[in-house]
Scaffold this motif. Structure first.
Motif, PDB file in Angstrom:
ATOM      1  N   ARG A   1      -6.803  -1.224   6.001  1.00  0.00           N
ATOM      2  CA  ARG A   1      -5.873  -0.092   6.074  1.00  0.00           C
ATOM      3  C   ARG A   1      -6.195   0.793   7.270  1.00  0.00           C
ATOM      4  NH1 ARG A   1      -6.667   1.046  -0.342  1.00  0.00           N
ATOM      5  NH2 ARG A   1      -5.093  -0.405  -1.144  1.00  0.00           N
ATOM      6  N   THR A   2      -7.485   1.034   7.500  1.00  0.00           N
ATOM      7  CA  THR A   2      -7.902   1.853   8.639  1.00  0.00           C
ATOM      8  C   THR A   2      -7.372   1.272   9.951  1.00  0.00           C
ATOM      9  OG1 THR A   2      -9.904   2.578   7.499  1.00  0.00           O
ATOM     10  CG2 THR A   2      -9.915   2.738   9.906  1.00  0.00           C
TER      11      THR A   2
ATOM     12  N   ASP B   1       0.862  -1.180   0.000  1.00  0.00           N
ATOM     13  CA  ASP B   1       0.000   0.000   0.000  1.00  0.00           C
ATOM     14  C   ASP B   1       0.897   1.228   0.000  1.00  0.00           C
ATOM     15  OD1 ASP B   1      -2.782  -1.087   0.329  1.00  0.00           O
ATOM     16  OD2 ASP B   1      -1.881  -1.972   2.107  1.00  0.00           O
TER      17      ASP B   1
ATOM     18  N   ILE C   1      -4.207  10.157   1.172  1.00  0.00           N
ATOM     19  CA  ILE C   1      -5.020   8.970   0.910  1.00  0.00           C
ATOM     20  C   ILE C   1      -4.087   7.772   0.809  1.00  0.00           C
ATOM     21  CG2 ILE C   1      -6.844  10.261  -0.258  1.00  0.00           C
ATOM     22  CD1 ILE C   1      -5.767   9.244  -2.925  1.00  0.00           C
ATOM     23  N   ILE C   2      -4.671   6.580   0.941  1.00  0.00           N
ATOM     24  CA  ILE C   2      -3.902   5.345   0.813  1.00  0.00           C
ATOM     25  C   ILE C   2      -4.441   4.567  -0.389  1.00  0.00           C
ATOM     26  CG2 ILE C   2      -3.063   3.271   1.963  1.00  0.00           C
ATOM     27  CD1 ILE C   2      -2.307   5.867   3.416  1.00  0.00           C
TER      28      ILE C   2
ATOM     29  N   ARG D   1     -10.714   9.818  -6.348  1.00  0.00           N
ATOM     30  CA  ARG D   1     -10.005   9.934  -5.066  1.00  0.00           C
ATOM     31  C   ARG D   1      -8.890  10.971  -5.151  1.00  0.00           C
ATOM     32  NH1 ARG D   1      -9.274   3.536  -3.466  1.00  0.00           N
ATOM     33  NH2 ARG D   1     -11.091   2.829  -4.625  1.00  0.00           N
TER      34      ARG D   1
ATOM     35  N   THR E   1      -9.431   6.327   2.869  1.00  0.00           N
ATOM     36  CA  THR E   1      -9.205   4.956   2.414  1.00  0.00           C
ATOM     37  C   THR E   1     -10.537   4.228   2.317  1.00  0.00           C
ATOM     38  OG1 THR E   1      -8.209   2.808   2.933  1.00  0.00           O
ATOM     39  CG2 THR E   1      -8.753   4.234   4.794  1.00  0.00           C
ATOM     40  N   THR E   2     -10.632   3.279   1.380  1.00  0.00           N
ATOM     41  CA  THR E   2     -11.845   2.478   1.262  1.00  0.00           C
ATOM     42  C   THR E   2     -11.815   1.265   2.183  1.00  0.00           C
ATOM     43  OG1 THR E   2     -10.837   1.122  -0.457  1.00  0.00           O
ATOM     44  CG2 THR E   2     -12.071   3.061  -1.173  1.00  0.00           C
ATOM     45  N   SER E   3     -10.692   1.020   2.830  1.00  0.00           N
ATOM     46  CA  SER E   3     -10.421  -0.287   3.416  1.00  0.00           C
ATOM     47  C   SER E   3     -10.402  -0.285   4.941  1.00  0.00           C
ATOM     48  CB  SER E   3      -9.065  -0.781   2.882  1.00  0.00           C
ATOM     49  OG  SER E   3      -8.559  -1.834   3.633  1.00  0.00           O
TER      50      SER E   3
ATOM     51  N   THR F   1      -9.225   8.958  10.133  1.00  0.00           N
ATOM     52  CA  THR F   1      -9.394   8.125   8.936  1.00  0.00           C
ATOM     53  C   THR F   1     -10.847   8.169   8.493  1.00  0.00           C
ATOM     54  OG1 THR F   1      -9.694   6.160  10.321  1.00  0.00           O
ATOM     55  CG2 THR F   1      -7.480   6.592   9.508  1.00  0.00           C
TER      56      THR F   1
END
Length: 314
Positions: free
Chosen positions: A130-131, A104, A165-166, A153, A125-127, A143
Motif C-alpha cells: 500500500r505504501t 483497499d 489510514i488504509i 488503528r 498502513t501496515t503494508s 506514510t
C-alpha cells in the motif's frame, strides 16, 4: 466426528472470521459441536516493529500450524492474504471461501477522500504494498507504519495520530465500520494483496476434518487465488513485500492485474492481462508466466532493494 476445534487469532476481525466458519459448519452439520480456541501469534505479539522487519512468512500462522500438527486444534481459519504460499508438510488449505470486496479502502474522520488530503498528511498502513502505491500516486504524503488490530488503528486515527489510514474493505464490511467512520472510500486504483478478502481454512491433509470442510470451498475464489499465489510463489515473495496481484474470473475469462516496486514508488513494474481459463492449473500457469515477465524486467533486484531499504536504520 462429533466435535471440531477451530484455531484463530484473537482480534475482533479474526474472531468474526472464525465464528463465520463455525456458523457455516453448524448449519451444514447440525449435530456437530464446534469450539473456538484463541491463539496468539508472533505477528500479534510484536506490535512496535514493521511486519517486514520481523520476517514476512508465517507471522500469523506458525503457532496455529503447530497446534494443527499436534492435534490440539482441527482447523485454522486465516485471512488468506496472511497465509504463506508454501505449507508445513502434512498441512494444506482445504477450503478457500467466497470473497468479500477485494479492494483497499481509505478511512478518515476529517478528510472525505485521498485526493483531499493536504500535503504532508499522515497516512497509516501496515503494508509496503500500500505504501508503494500511495507514494506513486501522492509522493507528498507522509506514510507511516501502523500496527495493531483494527480497533487499535481506528482509535489512533480518531485520536488524531493519523489523518487517514488504509484498511482492507473486506474487514470494513465484516465489522460494520461504515457506521463508525464518516469517510470510507474504496481505492479502485490500488492493486490488492494476493488472496485478499478470502478466508483460508487449513487442516491436516487426509484427516476426517478435511472431508467435513470441503463444502466451504468456493470455486471462483479458488481459481482467482491460485493465480495470485502462483505469481507470488514464482517471485519468491512473502506476505510482507511490496507486491500486489489481483485476479478476477468472469465467464471463464481471468483478468489479472499485478504490481511490484520500491516502497517509495520510484521504481514500479505493472502488468494487466485477460486470458480464457478452464482449470486451476491454467490459473497457476498464468500467475507463473506473469511473474517470469516481471523477473525479466528486474523484479528480483527490485525486491532485494526493497528488503534492504526496509532494514536500514531509522
Amino acid at each position: 466426528m462429533q466435535q471440531l476445534t477451530i484455531g484463530t487469532r484473537g482480534s475482533v476481525l479474526a474472531l468474526w472470521q472464525a465464528n463465520h466458519i463455525k456458523d457455516c459448519l453448524q448449519t451444514q452439520y447440525p449435530t456437530l459441536q464446534v469450539e473456538i480456541q484463541i491463539v496468539k501469534t508472533k505477528g500479534d505479539k510484536i506490535l512496535d516493529v514493521p511486519l517486514a522487519k520481523i520476517g514476512g512468512k508465517g507471522l500469523f500462522t506458525k503457532e496455529l500450524e503447530e497446534l494443527l500438527l499436534n492435534g490440539t486444534i482441527d482447523l485454522a481459519v486465516h485471512s488468506l492474504k496472511d497465509v504463506p504460499v508454501d505449507f508445513v508438510e502434512g498441512l494444506g488449505l482445504v477450503a478457500i471461501t467466497k470473497r468479500e470486496d477485494v479492494r483497499d479502502s481509505f478511512l478518515s474522520f476529517k478528510y472525505p477522500s485521498l485526493e483531499s488530503l493536504p500535503k504532508g498528511a499522515r497516512v497509516g498502513t501496515t503494508s509496503l504494498r500500500r505504501t508503494m502505491q500511495l507514494n506513486a500516486l501522492r509522493g507528498d504524503l507522509d506514510t507511516q507504519s501502523l500496527r495493531g488490530n483494527v480497533q487499535t488503528r481506528l482509535k489512533r486515527l480518531k485520536d488524531g495520530e493519523f489523518d487517514a489510514i488504509i484498511l482492507a474493505q473486506a474487514g470494513v464490511n465484516r465489522l460494520g465500520l461504515g457506521e463508525k467512520v464518516p469517510y470510507i472510500v474504496p481505492l479502485d486504483f490500488m492493486i490488492p494483496a494476493m488472496g485478499q478478502a478470502a478466508l483460508g481454512v487449513e487442516c491436516k491433509m487426509g484427516s476426517e476434518a478435511q472431508l467435513l470442510l470441503a463444502f466451504l470451498n468456493d470455486s471462483k475464489a479458488t481459481f482467482e487465488t491460485a493465480c495470485e499465489r502462483a505469481f507470488v510463489r514464482a517471485l519468491n515473495g512473502g506476505c510482507q513485500v511490496p507486491i500486489g496481484v489481483n485476479a478476477s474470473l468472469e465467464e471463464g475469462v481471468l483478468k489479472v492485474r499485478s504490481i511490484l516496486g520500491l516502497p517509495d514508488g520510484t521504481r514500479i513494474l505493472r502488468e494487466c492481462l485477460e486470458v480464457q481459463v478452464k482449470s486451476v492449473e491454467d490459473c497457476e500457469r498464468i500467475g507463473v508466466q506473469m511473474a517470469q515477465s516481471f523477473i525479466k524486467q528486474g523484479a528480483q533486484e527490485i525486491l532485494q532493494m526493497a528488503q534492504n531499504w526496509e532494514f536500514q536504520p531509522e
